[in-house]
Write an enzyme that holds these catalytic residues in place. Structure first.
Site, PDB file in Angstrom:
ATOM      1  N   HIS A 177      42.234  19.199  56.890  1.00 26.68           N
ATOM      2  CA  HIS A 177      42.173  18.792  55.480  1.00 26.68           C
ATOM      3  C   HIS A 177      41.744  17.331  55.314  1.00 26.68           C
ATOM      4  CE1 HIS A 177      43.091  18.648  51.234  1.00 26.68           C
ATOM      5  NE2 HIS A 177      43.870  17.612  51.446  1.00 26.68           N
ATOM      6  N   GLU A 237      43.572  10.066  53.780  1.00 23.72           N
ATOM      7  CA  GLU A 237      44.241  10.105  52.468  1.00 23.72           C
ATOM      8  C   GLU A 237      44.756   8.718  52.077  1.00 23.72           C
ATOM      9  OE1 GLU A 237      44.161  12.696  50.446  1.00 23.72           O
ATOM     10  OE2 GLU A 237      44.497  14.589  51.494  1.00 23.72           O
ATOM     11  N   LYS A 245      50.939   6.861  44.613  1.00 26.42           N
ATOM     12  CA  LYS A 245      51.073   8.253  44.173  1.00 26.42           C
ATOM     13  C   LYS A 245      52.212   8.378  43.157  1.00 26.42           C
ATOM     14  CE  LYS A 245      50.830  13.032  45.240  1.00 26.42           C
ATOM     15  NZ  LYS A 245      50.427  14.095  46.135  1.00 26.42           N
ATOM     16  N   ASN A 295      42.355  13.573  43.492  1.00 27.54           N
ATOM     17  CA  ASN A 295      41.513  14.572  44.155  1.00 27.54           C
ATOM     18  C   ASN A 295      40.122  14.057  44.502  1.00 27.54           C
ATOM     19  OD1 ASN A 295      43.086  17.024  44.376  1.00 27.54           O
ATOM     20  ND2 ASN A 295      43.233  16.879  42.164  1.00 27.54           N
ATOM     21  N   ARG A 300      63.648  31.916  40.944  1.00 27.42           N
ATOM     22  CA  ARG A 300      62.941  31.067  39.953  1.00 27.42           C
ATOM     23  C   ARG A 300      63.126  29.573  40.203  1.00 27.42           C
ATOM     24  NH1 ARG A 300      64.909  34.929  36.046  1.00 27.42           N
ATOM     25  NH2 ARG A 300      63.337  36.555  35.808  1.00 27.42           N
ATOM     26  N   ARG A 325      46.218  12.320  37.042  1.00 26.44           N
ATOM     27  CA  ARG A 325      46.558  12.809  38.385  1.00 26.44           C
ATOM     28  C   ARG A 325      45.343  13.408  39.091  1.00 26.44           C
ATOM     29  NH1 ARG A 325      51.826  16.103  40.692  1.00 26.44           N
ATOM     30  NH2 ARG A 325      51.020  16.259  42.805  1.00 26.44           N
ATOM     31  N   LYS A 369      53.370  19.302  44.091  1.00 30.55           N
ATOM     32  CA  LYS A 369      52.380  20.394  44.118  1.00 30.55           C
ATOM     33  C   LYS A 369      52.702  21.274  45.312  1.00 30.55           C
ATOM     34  CE  LYS A 369      48.157  18.581  42.052  1.00 30.55           C
ATOM     35  NZ  LYS A 369      46.762  18.164  42.333  1.00 30.55           N
ATOM     36  N   HIS A 410      38.079  15.921  47.022  1.00 30.06           N
ATOM     37  CA  HIS A 410      38.739  17.189  47.340  1.00 30.06           C
ATOM     38  C   HIS A 410      37.925  18.418  46.961  1.00 30.06           C
ATOM     39  CE1 HIS A 410      42.051  14.642  48.343  1.00 30.06           C
ATOM     40  NE2 HIS A 410      42.886  15.640  48.539  1.00 30.06           N
ATOM     41  N   GLU A 441      49.288  17.174  36.166  1.00 27.80           N
ATOM     42  CA  GLU A 441      47.837  16.968  36.245  1.00 27.80           C
ATOM     43  C   GLU A 441      47.126  17.362  34.948  1.00 27.80           C
ATOM     44  OE1 GLU A 441      45.921  17.576  40.103  1.00 27.80           O
ATOM     45  OE2 GLU A 441      44.121  18.173  39.022  1.00 27.80           O
ATOM     46  N   HIS A 455      37.559  20.795  49.858  1.00 30.48           N
ATOM     47  CA  HIS A 455      38.125  22.154  49.840  1.00 30.48           C
ATOM     48  C   HIS A 455      37.023  23.187  50.060  1.00 30.48           C
ATOM     49  CE1 HIS A 455      41.996  21.054  47.379  1.00 30.48           C
ATOM     50  NE2 HIS A 455      42.049  20.676  48.633  1.00 30.48           N
TER      51      HIS A 455
HETATM   52  P1  NAD Z   1      49.436  20.407  59.072  1.00 32.09           P
HETATM   53  O1  NAD Z   1      50.662  20.667  58.330  1.00 32.09           O
HETATM   54  O2  NAD Z   1      48.627  21.546  59.534  1.00 32.09           O
HETATM   55  O3  NAD Z   1      49.798  19.490  60.324  1.00 32.09           O
HETATM   56  C1  NAD Z   1      48.776  19.107  61.210  1.00 32.09           C
HETATM   57  C2  NAD Z   1      49.109  19.473  62.665  1.00 32.09           C
HETATM   58  O4  NAD Z   1      50.043  18.541  63.185  1.00 32.09           O
HETATM   59  C3  NAD Z   1      49.730  20.843  62.853  1.00 32.09           C
HETATM   60  O5  NAD Z   1      49.214  21.423  64.022  1.00 32.09           O
HETATM   61  C4  NAD Z   1      51.223  20.526  63.025  1.00 32.09           C
HETATM   62  O6  NAD Z   1      51.888  21.508  63.764  1.00 32.09           O
HETATM   63  C5  NAD Z   1      51.160  19.233  63.771  1.00 32.09           C
HETATM   64  N1  NAD Z   1      52.299  18.336  63.607  1.00 32.09           N
HETATM   65  C6  NAD Z   1      52.906  18.028  62.452  1.00 32.09           C
HETATM   66  N2  NAD Z   1      53.783  17.048  62.647  1.00 32.09           N
HETATM   67  C7  NAD Z   1      53.768  16.760  63.967  1.00 32.09           C
HETATM   68  C8  NAD Z   1      54.456  15.808  64.770  1.00 32.09           C
HETATM   69  N3  NAD Z   1      55.294  14.906  64.245  1.00 32.09           N
HETATM   70  N4  NAD Z   1      54.213  15.815  66.097  1.00 32.09           N
HETATM   71  C9  NAD Z   1      53.309  16.681  66.623  1.00 32.09           C
HETATM   72  N5  NAD Z   1      52.603  17.566  65.918  1.00 32.09           N
HETATM   73  C10 NAD Z   1      52.825  17.594  64.587  1.00 32.09           C
HETATM   74  O7  NAD Z   1      48.427  19.480  58.238  1.00 32.09           O
HETATM   75  P2  NAD Z   1      48.609  18.205  57.312  1.00 32.09           P
HETATM   76  O8  NAD Z   1      47.393  17.404  57.534  1.00 32.09           O
HETATM   77  O9  NAD Z   1      49.929  17.569  57.468  1.00 32.09           O
HETATM   78  O10 NAD Z   1      48.591  18.825  55.844  1.00 32.09           O
HETATM   79  C11 NAD Z   1      47.450  19.444  55.328  1.00 32.09           C
HETATM   80  C12 NAD Z   1      47.854  20.345  54.180  1.00 32.09           C
HETATM   81  O11 NAD Z   1      48.438  19.566  53.151  1.00 32.09           O
HETATM   82  C13 NAD Z   1      46.704  21.101  53.558  1.00 32.09           C
HETATM   83  O12 NAD Z   1      47.062  22.440  53.385  1.00 32.09           O
HETATM   84  C14 NAD Z   1      46.528  20.437  52.208  1.00 32.09           C
HETATM   85  O13 NAD Z   1      46.010  21.303  51.242  1.00 32.09           O
HETATM   86  C15 NAD Z   1      47.925  20.018  51.900  1.00 32.09           C
HETATM   87  N6  NAD Z   1      48.028  18.922  50.955  1.00 32.09           N
HETATM   88  C16 NAD Z   1      48.842  19.085  49.881  1.00 32.09           C
HETATM   89  C17 NAD Z   1      49.016  18.064  48.984  1.00 32.09           C
HETATM   90  C18 NAD Z   1      49.980  18.221  47.854  1.00 32.09           C
HETATM   91  O14 NAD Z   1      49.987  17.376  46.960  1.00 32.09           O
HETATM   92  N7  NAD Z   1      50.818  19.227  47.862  1.00 32.09           N
HETATM   93  C19 NAD Z   1      48.342  16.852  49.156  1.00 32.09           C
HETATM   94  C20 NAD Z   1      47.507  16.712  50.257  1.00 32.09           C
HETATM   95  C21 NAD Z   1      47.368  17.759  51.157  1.00 32.09           C
HETATM   96  N1  GLY Z   2      46.947  15.449  46.423  1.00 36.10           N
HETATM   97  C1  GLY Z   2      46.642  15.512  45.034  1.00 36.10           C
HETATM   98  C2  GLY Z   2      47.830  15.521  44.150  1.00 36.10           C
HETATM   99  O1  GLY Z   2      48.955  15.506  44.586  1.00 36.10           O
HETATM  100  O2  GLY Z   2      47.680  15.563  42.979  1.00 36.10           O
END
Ligand code: NAD
Ligand code: GLY
Length: 369
Positions: free
Chosen positions: A274, A189, A231, A249, A125, A245, A147, A252, A241, A256
């Site tokens: 993304h 972003e 942020k 998006n 949990r 918040r 998130k 998004h 949210e 998405h």
């Molecule tokens: P990702 O995690 O897929 O990373 C992108 C690529 O870069 C991958 O192939 C990874 O292996 C590679 N990589 C990462 N760091 C590296 C480094 N230092 N050197 C070489 N390669 C590296 O993608 P992302 O763009 O980081 O994240 C996208 C995700 O984040 C989506 O799933 C999205 O929904 C999520 N997201 C979440 C929030 C949130 O608030 N939680 C906000 C925005 C996005």
């Molecule tokens: N990336 C949107 C949020 O964190 O709310």
């Protein structure tokens, strides 16, 4: 000599610090200090683990020889942000014998951060999670705010929890190995914060385009800190949210829908990632705002030109049916009572949440898109 770390405080009920500097993954004392108990699980992906996992493990061991450290590595890419991989992460925690004072370290981009964070939210949990973002996108957005989620075939991030991290360490030296395409995705972003609430920041991003795209350390550190400040200000007021918040998006709901409809991006395919999908989505949101008479066409064009100049896509990829995208948008988490609720804007820097958006207007923008 490394520059002094920048820190951004995230306040609220569960406060924590975001530390931004090169070399943080070697900071044994700072990393180990986050582990309250004796168990740590390092979650990473198949690209990042070979580059950085050993140094994190070594740093933890150096400071805390008593720690039991497990490692769980998932295949790289959005296609791994699944319930199945989440299950494997949970099994890794079980195999480690992790107790309630365990700590999960999420070493990677947003995929690792979201999945590891969700595993930390669910194990017993809720155990601690420390975010060690290695993409620009994760440093400026996904590692902050708590998130956590995984995707299912019907849509992105539909299964998850709010679980704020215990700390965020953004080691900017890791950006030196990040592929250029992923750097640009992160910059989408960054641009988002300017588009939502800070026209002057957008102006600065226009001026600093070349240095940011070239990976200039100082420009990137400034962009990361400014993004995290934006942020932090929002999530500390509205962690769950329930209000503002949602502004984070912008683009998004469209983005998405594109990601889900295309099939999620991975290093093995050309699907939009993304950040790229959000870039297209922001242009569509700006155009819809103009179509609804909320803002001028010129603002939409200014944003589109900036994203294009950053090498980001601004059009819906070929082969995606507008009706199918609209159907995906109907499953967005922001919708209420089955009505589309979108983030639109009154112009650059003035985003707002609009309830009950006319689907015919959305479809027209998707058809033109
Ligand atoms: P990702 O995690 O897929 O990373 C992108 C690529 O870069 C991958 O192939 C990874 O292996 C590679 N990589 C990462 N760091 C590296 C480094 N230092 N050197 C070489 N390669 C590296 O993608 P992302 O763009 O980081 O994240 C996208 C995700 O984040 C989506 O799933 C999205 O929904 C999520 N997201 C979440 C929030 C949130 O608030 N939680 C906000 C925005 C996005
Ligand atoms: N990336 C949107 C949020 O964190 O709310």
């Amino acid at each position: 000599m490394n520059p002094a770390p920048r820190t951004v405080a995230v306040g609220g009920e569960h406060p924590y610090a975001i530390t931004i500097a090169p070399g943080l993954l070697h900071d044994a004392g700072a990393l180990a200090a986050q582990v309250r108990g004796r168990h740590a699980l390092l979650v990473s992906d198949a690209n990042v683990a070979p580059l950085y996992a050993a140094q994190v493990r070594e740093a933890l061991h150096r400071a805390r020889a008593d720690l039991s450290i497990g490692t769980f590595v998932l295949p790289a890419g959005e296609a791994s942000k699944t319930l199945a991989q989440f299950g494997h992460a949970i099994e890794a925690l079980a195999a480690l014998g992790a107790s309630r004072d365990a700590c999960v370290f999420a070493l990677g981009g947003g995929v690792v951060g979201d999945l590891a964070g969700f595993a930390a939210a669910c194990w017993m949990r809720g155990v601690d999670c420390v975010q060690l973002p290695t993409t620009l996108l994760a440093m400026v957005d996904s590692s902050v705010g708590g998130k956590t989620a995984v995707d299912i075939a019907q849509g992105k991030n539909l299964v998850g929890a709010f679980h704020p991290p215990r700390a965020v360490f953004a080691d900017t030296a890791t950006l030196r190995t990040l592929p250029a395409r992923e750097l640009r995705a992160g910059l989408a972003e960054v641009i988002k914060y300017g588009a939502i609430r800070d026209a002057r920041f957008l102006q600065w991003l226009r001026q600093e385009r070349e240095s940011l795209l070239a990976g200039d350390d100082e420009a990137l550190a400034l962009a990361i800190a400014a993004s995290c400040e934006h942020k932090a200000e929002i999530v500390e007021r509205d962690p769950l949210e329930q209000g503002e918040r949602a502004l984070l998006n912008l683009g998004h709901t469209f983005g998405h829908a594109i990601e889900t409809e295309q099939g999620y991006g991975s290093p093995d395919n050309d699907n939009l990632n993304h950040g790229e999908a959000v870039a297209v989505g922001m242009v569509l949101a700006a155009r819809l705002s103009a179509a609804l008479g909320m803002a001028g066409e010129d603002d939409a064009e200014t944003l589109r030109a900036l994203l294009r100049d950053y090498g980001l896509p601004t059009e819906i990829p070929a082969g995606l049916a507008p009706e199918a995208l609209l159907a995906r948008m109907r499953l967005d988490k922001k919708n209420l009572a089955g009505r589309l609720r979108l983030v639109l804007w009154r112009g650059i820097g003035r985003a707002e949440v609009v309830p009950d958006v006319d689907e015919a207007a959305v479809l027209a923008v998707l058809r033109a898109g």
